[in-house]
Design an enzyme around this catalytic site. Sequence first.
Site, PDB file in Angstrom:
ATOM      1  CB  THR A 117       1.299 -29.554 -30.845  1.00 56.10           C
ATOM      2  OG1 THR A 117       1.180 -28.503 -29.941  1.00 56.10           O
ATOM      3  CG2 THR A 117       2.988 -29.703 -31.142  1.00 56.10           C
ATOM      4  CB  CYS A 118      -0.693 -33.625 -33.620  1.00 56.80           C
ATOM      5  SG  CYS A 118      -0.521 -34.369 -31.824  1.00 56.80           S
TER       6      CYS A 118
END
Length: 160
Positions: free
Chosen positions: A48-49
């Site tokens: 996600t980052c």
Amino acid sequence: MSIQPGDALPEVPLQRIANGGVETVDTRALFGEGRTVLFAVPGAFTPTCSEQHLPGFVQNFQQFRDRGVDVACLSVNDPFVMQAWGESQGVPDGLTMLADGNAEFTRALGLELDASGYGMGTRAKRFAMLIEDGVVRELFVEAPGEYRVSSAEHMLQQLG
């Protein structure tokens, strides 16, 4: 208890790569004057980052600058990882990649996450804050597994 809007940021040293080496800089020097959006991710190079959170700030970086707001990314990683991640993501000059290697700043904020179940130890919760002259004006902390209120788009909406 975690830091709240209206609270001054704690003074804690962070690291970044600058001028070809590791530079230690304290939070007062980084955030003591002006407006900055500081966003934190649980880990560099994590899904996600790397697929959403940092890319959103890269894509919208100029909009923050046009509003007179600096942008900084924080993770509980070392400064070399943060530099490599920034390079791999095409982070523009001026978007500061900060390392909180021992999670000292993250703990001082009260925004630590126990990610030992994933083999990652102590990390930062996913959050974003607007800092003005060293004081937290807005703070958005994600619920576990979510990515909404700490996004670049959400932070731009808060700036009006």
